[in-house]
Scaffold this motif. Sequence first.
Motif, PDB file in Angstrom:
ATOM      1  N   PHE A  29     -72.484  63.347  14.228  1.00 24.98           N
ATOM      2  CA  PHE A  29     -71.294  63.868  13.547  1.00 24.98           C
ATOM      3  C   PHE A  29     -70.047  63.039  13.845  1.00 24.98           C
ATOM      4  O   PHE A  29     -69.901  62.479  14.939  1.00 24.98           O
ATOM      5  CB  PHE A  29     -70.991  65.296  14.013  1.00 24.98           C
ATOM      6  N   LEU A  30     -69.146  63.015  12.860  1.00 21.84           N
ATOM      7  CA  LEU A  30     -67.748  62.674  13.106  1.00 21.84           C
ATOM      8  C   LEU A  30     -67.088  63.985  13.471  1.00 21.84           C
ATOM      9  O   LEU A  30     -67.238  64.972  12.750  1.00 21.84           O
ATOM     10  CB  LEU A  30     -67.072  62.135  11.836  1.00 21.84           C
ATOM     11  N   THR A  31     -66.352  64.046  14.582  1.00 17.07           N
ATOM     12  CA  THR A  31     -65.769  65.313  15.009  1.00 17.07           C
ATOM     13  C   THR A  31     -64.312  65.154  15.421  1.00 17.07           C
ATOM     14  O   THR A  31     -63.868  64.071  15.812  1.00 17.07           O
ATOM     15  CB  THR A  31     -66.544  65.914  16.201  1.00 17.07           C
ATOM     16  N   VAL A  49     -58.336  63.984   8.071  1.00 12.10           N
ATOM     17  CA  VAL A  49     -58.549  62.688   8.718  1.00 12.10           C
ATOM     18  C   VAL A  49     -60.032  62.328   8.794  1.00 12.10           C
ATOM     19  O   VAL A  49     -60.387  61.157   8.971  1.00 12.10           O
ATOM     20  CB  VAL A  49     -57.914  62.685  10.131  1.00 12.10           C
ATOM     21  N   LEU A  50     -60.910  63.308   8.625  1.00  9.45           N
ATOM     22  CA  LEU A  50     -62.346  63.038   8.683  1.00  9.45           C
ATOM     23  C   LEU A  50     -62.849  62.272   7.457  1.00  9.45           C
ATOM     24  O   LEU A  50     -63.677  61.359   7.572  1.00  9.45           O
ATOM     25  CB  LEU A  50     -63.125  64.353   8.783  1.00  9.45           C
ATOM     26  N   TYR A  51     -62.354  62.649   6.289  1.00  8.03           N
ATOM     27  CA  TYR A  51     -62.941  62.138   5.055  1.00  8.03           C
ATOM     28  C   TYR A  51     -62.747  60.641   4.810  1.00  8.03           C
ATOM     29  O   TYR A  51     -63.694  59.963   4.368  1.00  8.03           O
ATOM     30  CB  TYR A  51     -62.433  62.952   3.864  1.00  8.03           C
ATOM     31  N   PRO A  52     -61.572  60.066   5.069  1.00  5.50           N
ATOM     32  CA  PRO A  52     -61.446  58.615   4.859  1.00  5.50           C
ATOM     33  C   PRO A  52     -62.434  57.808   5.699  1.00  5.50           C
ATOM     34  O   PRO A  52     -62.984  56.816   5.231  1.00  5.50           O
ATOM     35  CB  PRO A  52     -59.995  58.329   5.271  1.00  5.50           C
ATOM     36  N   VAL A  53     -62.670  58.259   6.924  1.00  5.08           N
ATOM     37  CA  VAL A  53     -63.620  57.559   7.791  1.00  5.08           C
ATOM     38  C   VAL A  53     -65.048  57.746   7.281  1.00  5.08           C
ATOM     39  O   VAL A  53     -65.838  56.801   7.237  1.00  5.08           O
ATOM     40  CB  VAL A  53     -63.491  58.043   9.251  1.00  5.08           C
ATOM     41  N   PRO A  84     -71.634  68.213   3.815  1.00  6.63           N
ATOM     42  CA  PRO A  84     -70.583  69.237   3.733  1.00  6.63           C
ATOM     43  C   PRO A  84     -69.809  69.359   5.043  1.00  6.63           C
ATOM     44  O   PRO A  84     -70.332  69.049   6.121  1.00  6.63           O
ATOM     45  CB  PRO A  84     -71.366  70.518   3.436  1.00  6.63           C
ATOM     46  N   LEU A  85     -68.592  69.810   4.932  1.00  2.00           N
ATOM     47  CA  LEU A  85     -67.765  70.049   6.112  1.00  2.00           C
ATOM     48  C   LEU A  85     -68.372  71.159   6.962  1.00  2.00           C
ATOM     49  O   LEU A  85     -68.899  72.145   6.432  1.00  2.00           O
ATOM     50  CB  LEU A  85     -66.351  70.455   5.672  1.00  2.00           C
ATOM     51  N   GLU A  86     -68.303  70.981   8.281  1.00  2.00           N
ATOM     52  CA  GLU A  86     -68.802  72.000   9.202  1.00  2.00           C
ATOM     53  C   GLU A  86     -67.746  72.284  10.266  1.00  2.00           C
ATOM     54  O   GLU A  86     -66.854  71.467  10.518  1.00  2.00           O
ATOM     55  CB  GLU A  86     -70.089  71.538   9.897  1.00  2.00           C
ATOM     56  N   GLY A  87     -67.889  73.427  10.898  1.00  2.00           N
ATOM     57  CA  GLY A  87     -66.987  73.771  11.986  1.00  2.00           C
ATOM     58  C   GLY A  87     -67.712  74.553  13.057  1.00  2.00           C
ATOM     59  O   GLY A  87     -68.535  75.425  12.740  1.00  2.00           O
ATOM     60  N   ILE A 107     -64.091  70.541  14.094  1.00  2.00           N
ATOM     61  CA  ILE A 107     -64.374  70.316  12.687  1.00  2.00           C
ATOM     62  C   ILE A 107     -65.102  68.988  12.547  1.00  2.00           C
ATOM     63  O   ILE A 107     -64.763  68.015  13.228  1.00  2.00           O
ATOM     64  CB  ILE A 107     -63.066  70.305  11.870  1.00  2.00           C
ATOM     65  N   MET A 108     -66.106  68.927  11.647  1.00  2.00           N
ATOM     66  CA  MET A 108     -66.920  67.716  11.638  1.00  2.00           C
ATOM     67  C   MET A 108     -67.633  67.464  10.314  1.00  2.00           C
ATOM     68  O   MET A 108     -67.779  68.371   9.487  1.00  2.00           O
ATOM     69  CB  MET A 108     -67.943  67.807  12.769  1.00  2.00           C
TER      70      MET A 108
END
Length: 209
Positions: A29-31, A49-53, A84-87, A107-108
Amino acid sequence: MKYEWKKQEKHLYGAKKKAEIVKVPPQKFLTIKGEGNPNNQEFSERVGVLYPVAWNIKMGFKKFYKEHPELQAEFEYSEFAIFPLEGIWSTKNVDDITDKESFEYKIMLRQPDWITQEMFETSVAAVAKKEPNELLNELCFETIEDGACVQILHLGSFDDEPASFQKMDQLVKENGCTRKSYQHREIYLNDARKTAPEKRRTILRYQVE
């Protein structure tokens, strides 16, 4: 071939309205961590900030695959769909777990198994150069293994989640298991910002033992 989580991992993302027990393997994950009310701007900024990366990783891998035919045999897929976005949610106020101001969250966005730390760092650097943001420094790339879990597809407002958790708790009791902690995971199958509360589809999941 394109890796699509909706098709390849139906057992994890095709949750039903009836609670079920699943085994979740290690996942990358990106977190980014945060705390407080998710309705606050700070939460939206962390999600943003997660989505551009994630997109940079996706497009970077697609380009790499295309430009290196001699290495394509190492990969089963040439590209992948954004997950999908997760938390992961917890609280500092166990006496009132509905107190949003006391929420703690991670959030990840999940990444395919073949994505590496180096790919992550390269993408963060590329995004920082194009769109500087101090929150990029808080991003992490990590592997999380939930193991045995109970999950359910919750339909409707986030505020109505307690009813779904009751169904999950009942299944846990019937199977002689116990919930490991107050922490739970939410997987958002549609964009809450663009979806009416009554039409939201969220997978709720927590670890059991």
